[in-house]
Structures are given as structure tokens and as C-alpha cells.
Design an enzyme around this catalytic site. Structure first.
Site, short mmCIF file in Angstrom:
data_model
loop_
_atom_site.label_atom_id
_atom_site.label_comp_id
_atom_site.label_asym_id
_atom_site.label_seq_id
_atom_site.Cartn_x
_atom_site.Cartn_y
_atom_site.Cartn_z
N TYR A 1 27.77 -39.07 68.91
CA TYR A 1 26.75 -38.81 67.88
C TYR A 1 27.39 -39.28 66.57
O TYR A 1 28.30 -38.65 66.06
CB TYR A 1 26.47 -37.30 67.83
CG TYR A 1 25.33 -36.89 66.93
CD1 TYR A 1 24.17 -36.34 67.46
CD2 TYR A 1 25.41 -37.02 65.55
CE1 TYR A 1 23.12 -35.94 66.64
CE2 TYR A 1 24.37 -36.63 64.72
CZ TYR A 1 23.23 -36.09 65.27
OH TYR A 1 22.19 -35.68 64.46
N THR A 2 26.94 -40.45 66.06
CA THR A 2 27.63 -41.08 64.92
C THR A 2 26.85 -40.99 63.61
O THR A 2 27.28 -41.54 62.60
CB THR A 2 27.92 -42.56 65.23
OG1 THR A 2 26.70 -43.20 65.59
CG2 THR A 2 28.94 -42.72 66.34
N GLN B 1 27.99 -50.05 69.13
CA GLN B 1 28.78 -51.14 68.55
C GLN B 1 30.02 -51.45 69.39
O GLN B 1 30.27 -52.59 69.77
CB GLN B 1 29.24 -50.76 67.15
CG GLN B 1 28.14 -50.51 66.15
CD GLN B 1 28.73 -50.43 64.75
OE1 GLN B 1 28.90 -51.45 64.09
NE2 GLN B 1 29.05 -49.24 64.29
N TYR C 1 30.19 -33.82 61.45
CA TYR C 1 30.59 -34.91 62.35
C TYR C 1 32.11 -34.84 62.62
O TYR C 1 32.55 -34.91 63.77
CB TYR C 1 30.20 -36.25 61.74
CG TYR C 1 30.80 -37.46 62.42
CD1 TYR C 1 30.32 -37.91 63.65
CD2 TYR C 1 31.85 -38.17 61.83
CE1 TYR C 1 30.88 -39.03 64.27
CE2 TYR C 1 32.40 -39.29 62.44
CZ TYR C 1 31.91 -39.71 63.66
OH TYR C 1 32.46 -40.81 64.27
N TRP D 1 35.43 -46.77 59.77
CA TRP D 1 34.49 -47.70 59.11
C TRP D 1 34.08 -48.84 60.04
O TRP D 1 34.24 -50.03 59.71
CB TRP D 1 35.13 -48.25 57.83
CG TRP D 1 35.45 -47.25 56.77
CD1 TRP D 1 35.58 -45.89 56.91
CD2 TRP D 1 35.70 -47.52 55.38
NE1 TRP D 1 35.89 -45.33 55.70
CE2 TRP D 1 35.97 -46.29 54.75
CE3 TRP D 1 35.73 -48.69 54.62
CZ2 TRP D 1 36.26 -46.20 53.39
CZ3 TRP D 1 36.02 -48.59 53.26
CH2 TRP D 1 36.28 -47.36 52.66
N1 LIG Z 1 30.66 -46.02 63.43
C1 LIG Z 1 31.75 -45.73 62.71
O1 LIG Z 1 31.84 -46.04 61.52
C2 LIG Z 1 32.90 -45.00 63.37
C3 LIG Z 1 34.01 -44.65 62.58
C4 LIG Z 1 35.09 -44.01 63.19
C5 LIG Z 1 35.03 -43.71 64.54
N2 LIG Z 1 33.94 -44.04 65.27
C6 LIG Z 1 33.91 -43.67 66.69
O2 LIG Z 1 33.93 -44.87 67.46
C7 LIG Z 1 33.19 -44.67 68.68
C8 LIG Z 1 32.15 -45.77 68.83
O3 LIG Z 1 31.28 -45.71 67.70
P1 LIG Z 1 30.11 -46.77 67.50
O4 LIG Z 1 30.04 -47.09 66.06
O5 LIG Z 1 30.21 -47.84 68.53
O6 LIG Z 1 28.85 -45.83 67.84
P2 LIG Z 1 27.31 -46.23 67.97
O7 LIG Z 1 27.11 -47.67 67.71
O8 LIG Z 1 26.54 -45.22 67.19
O9 LIG Z 1 27.06 -46.00 69.52
C9 LIG Z 1 27.10 -44.71 70.06
C10 LIG Z 1 26.56 -44.75 71.46
O10 LIG Z 1 26.46 -43.40 71.93
C11 LIG Z 1 25.19 -43.26 72.54
N3 LIG Z 1 24.69 -41.88 72.53
C12 LIG Z 1 24.14 -41.20 71.50
N4 LIG Z 1 23.73 -39.99 71.92
C13 LIG Z 1 24.04 -39.90 73.25
C14 LIG Z 1 23.88 -38.90 74.24
N5 LIG Z 1 23.28 -37.73 74.00
N6 LIG Z 1 24.32 -39.15 75.49
C15 LIG Z 1 24.90 -40.33 75.78
N7 LIG Z 1 25.09 -41.32 74.89
C16 LIG Z 1 24.66 -41.11 73.63
C17 LIG Z 1 24.29 -44.15 71.71
O11 LIG Z 1 23.09 -44.39 72.42
P3 LIG Z 1 21.74 -44.63 71.58
O12 LIG Z 1 21.93 -45.90 70.85
O13 LIG Z 1 20.70 -44.69 72.66
O14 LIG Z 1 21.60 -43.44 70.66
C18 LIG Z 1 25.19 -45.38 71.56
O15 LIG Z 1 25.17 -46.22 72.70
C19 LIG Z 1 32.60 -43.26 68.59
O16 LIG Z 1 33.45 -42.37 69.26
C20 LIG Z 1 32.64 -42.94 67.10
O17 LIG Z 1 32.72 -41.56 66.84
C21 LIG Z 1 32.88 -44.70 64.72
#
Ligand SMILES: NC(=O)c1ccc[n+]([C@@H]2O[C@H](COP(=O)([O-])OP(=O)(O)OC[C@H]3O[C@@H](n4cnc5c(N)ncnc54)[C@H](OP(=O)(O)O)[C@@H]3O)[C@@H](O)[C@H]2O)c1
Length: 306
Positions: free
Chosen positions: A63-64, A14, A127, A152
């Protein structure tokens, strides 16, 4: 003049997706995705950084899957806890700036007020513990870094609450949504825009770099709501566009929606430090939501007319 080299990990996530679009004017962006880089294999991280030699390294990969992490703690820790330390080592070795994203889930949610960066973390799920380990690993390495804590996250693409609600609204006449977890829905586009705004300041010819401002900064859309409030707002705003009837929405307590991972009741993060340090004021969550829905609607009407 040579363009600044920017390396983004997580090209199709995202935040990673939006970053590629927002950073294009700031330098030459290389964005890598699993399995080109695999965070469970640190050598793939080292090889990528050494090949690109970026001035700015942004880690949007993680890892989300919060519930899945409960039964997969080793992998979650390798990706969220160990890999960020390796990335930080590589960034420090090159003298590069590292931008990394963290989460409201490092807190237990028992505080009555909004969380500030100095509050003691106490994650309540796997997580959160793995993300906290990543934050600590980066801080232990040192160097120039920004850890941006958000909450979120949703957007027009990817896997998120907004898209799930839009799907369920077409399938069901009644939806029960948790109403006792409070936080700020934050659009991936706003996160990427704020990151680009900060970097624009740091990379400007007269910019002085981080200059002692390395650290943790909360970065969420402004305001607060519950998941129920978020669902009600997004479904009410989009029902006309997609021609569905808003399902009956029933506010429920967390205890009536059991999940493998426990969630904090209070996810509210104060973004005052971000505003005071970088002058970045985040839009209200309602305004960000309207923009995301507009993007989605535009995509849908383009699809229809093709
Ligand atoms: N989502 C939320 O609600 C949320 C809330 C608070 C903070 N955050 C933080 O914000 C940041 C961005 O989150 P997001 O929502 O954009 O996450 P996301 O959409 O789940 O994207 C995560 C990315 O990490 C990649 N990934 C997963 N496993 C991997 C591995 N082993 N090696 C390399 N890449 C890998 C995924 O690839 P694949 O698609 O191929 O698996 C995807 O491109 C993260 O640090 C997350 O912890 C997110």
C-alpha cells in the site's frame, strides 16, 4: 536442469514490473497481482505460495499511497504490516529465500547524516509505521530474508513524481516544489537490476545462499538531491525531447506544501552495507534518471511514428 521457481507479488507495480524483466534469466518467474492475491486476505497469499512452491519469493506489492494511508490505517497495516509476516512464514516453511522492499519513511528524518541499517526507526506517518511493522514481522519469523530499503521510487511507468512533473510541465508555467526534503530518487529499473544481481550470486551453482547474511540492506541510487533538484534535473533534460518550455520552478519549504502525511526531511540512506556484502554499487541518481528518460522518449517516438 530444473529452473528455479521465483514468485513475485505485485506484477504491475513500478518495481514488480521491472523485476519480471530482470529475473527472466534466473529462473521461471510467476508474477501475481491484486486481486489474484489480496494482501488484506492472508489466505490468498498462503494459497499462492503453496501452489507455486517457489525457491525465491519476492514481495513488491504494498500500500504505497502515503497520504491516503492517513485515513485508511487499517488497510495500510493489513497490506504493509501483517501480510509480509504471512509471506515470511510461508517462505520459512518452504526453506525459500524472501526478498521484501522497505522504505526511508521508517525514519523520522531528524538525523544529520545518512541513515544506516542499524539506526533506530521512528516513522512519522501511517505508511511508515505500517512498513516498519512489516519489516519487524519478517525479522520475527526469521528464515532467509533480505529487506531492501529504498526511497523516492520512480520509473517510466506507474504513478510517480517524474511522470507527474512531466504532465504538470505541459499544463503550467510555474511550479512550486519542496526543497527541504533530501533523498535519493531511485529508479525502479535499478532496484530490479540490483535485486537480480544479488539473486544471481545466491542462486549460482557455487553460490552459498545467504549464509548468515539475512537482514536489512539500504538500496537507493547514489547521491542526493531535494524534490526541487529532482524536478529541475528531469524537466531540463526532457524539455527538448517533448518540446515544452521548462516552467518557472520555485523552491518552497515543506510547511508551504501541507499534505495529510508528514514526511521526513532527511531520507538519505547509506548503501555501504549492500556494497560490502554483495558488491552491488548503485548508479548515481542523475545517470539512472537519464536512462529512464531515454526509455520514455523512445516509447514516445515509437508512438508518434505509428
Ligand atoms: N514508491 C515509492 O516511492 C517507494 C519508496 C520507498 C519504498 N517503496 C517500497 O518499494 C516497494 C515497491 O513499490 P512500488 O513503487 O513499486 O509500488 P506500486 O507501484 O504502488 O505497486 C504496488 C503494487 O502492490 C499492489 N497492491 C496494492 N494493494 C494490494 C493488495 N491488497 N493485495 C495485493 N497487492 C496489492 C498494487 O496493485 P494495484 O496496482 O492493483 O493497486 C501494485 O501492483 C514497496 O514495498 C514500497 O513500499 C516505494
Amino acid at each position: 536442469m530444473q529452473k528455479t521457481r521465483i514468485l513475485v507479488f505485485g506484477r504491475i507495480g513500478q518495481v514488480g514490473w521491472e523485476l519480471r524483466h530482470k529475473l527472466a534469466c534466473l529462473g521461471h518467474v510467476t508474477a501475481l497481482e491484486y486481486p489474484e492475491i489480496d494482501f488484506s486476505m492472508p489466505d490468498t497469499i498462503r494459497a499462492a505460495v503453496r501452489a507455486v512452491q517457489p525457491a525465491v519469493l519476492i514481495n513488491a506489492a504494498a500500500y504505497t499511497a502515503v497520504d491516503k494511508a492517513e485515513s485508511d490505517p487499517e488497510l495500510a497495516m493489513a497490506i504493509n504490516g501483517t501480510a509480509p509476516g504471512v509471506i515470511a512464514e510461508e517462505a520459512k516453511r518452504l526453506g525459500s529465500l524472501l526478498v521484501h522492499y522497505s522504505t526511508d519513511y521508517v525514519f523520522d528524518g531528524t538525523k544529520q547524516q545518512t541513515y544506516v541499517e542499524a539506526d533506530a526507526p521512528n516513522p512519522v506517518n501511517v505508511y511508515g509505521r505500517s512498513k516498519l511493522a512489516g519489516d519487524e514481522a519478517i525479522q520475527a519469523v526469521g528464515g532467509e530474508f533480505l529487506i531492501l530499503r529504498t526511497s523516492w521510487v520512480y520509473g517510466a511507468r506507474g504513478s510517480n513524481f517524474l511522470l507527474t512533473m512531466l504532465r504538470l510541465a505541459r499544463e503550467r508555467t510555474e511550479l512550486s516544489i519542496v526543497d527541504d526534503q533530501i533523498g535519493a530518487p531511485t529508479s525502479s529499473e535499478c532496484i530490479a537490476q540490483a535485486t537480480a544481481d544479488i539473486l544471481a550470486q545466491l542462486l549460482a551453482p557455487a553460490g552459498s545462499g545467504l549464509c548468515g547474511r539475512s537482514g536489512i540492506y539500504n538500496l537507493t541510487n547514489a547521491g542526493e538531491t531535494s524534490w526541487y533538484g529532482f524536478a529541475k534535473a528531469l524537466l531540463t533534460l526532457s524539455a527538448g525531447t517533448y518540446g515544452f518550455k521548462v516552467p518557472d520552478l520555485i523552491p518552497i519549504d515543506t510547511c508551504n506544501y501541507p499534505r495529510p502525511a508528514k514526511r521526513p526531511a532527511n531520507s538519505r540512506l547509506s548503501c555501504q552495507r549492500l556494497a560490502e556484502t554483495f558488491g552491488v554499487i548503485m548508479p548515481a541518481w542523475e545517470d539512472a534518471l537519464a536512462l529512464v528518460l531515454e526509455t520514455l522518449a523512445e516509447g514516445a517516438s515509437r508512438e508518434k511514428s505509428q
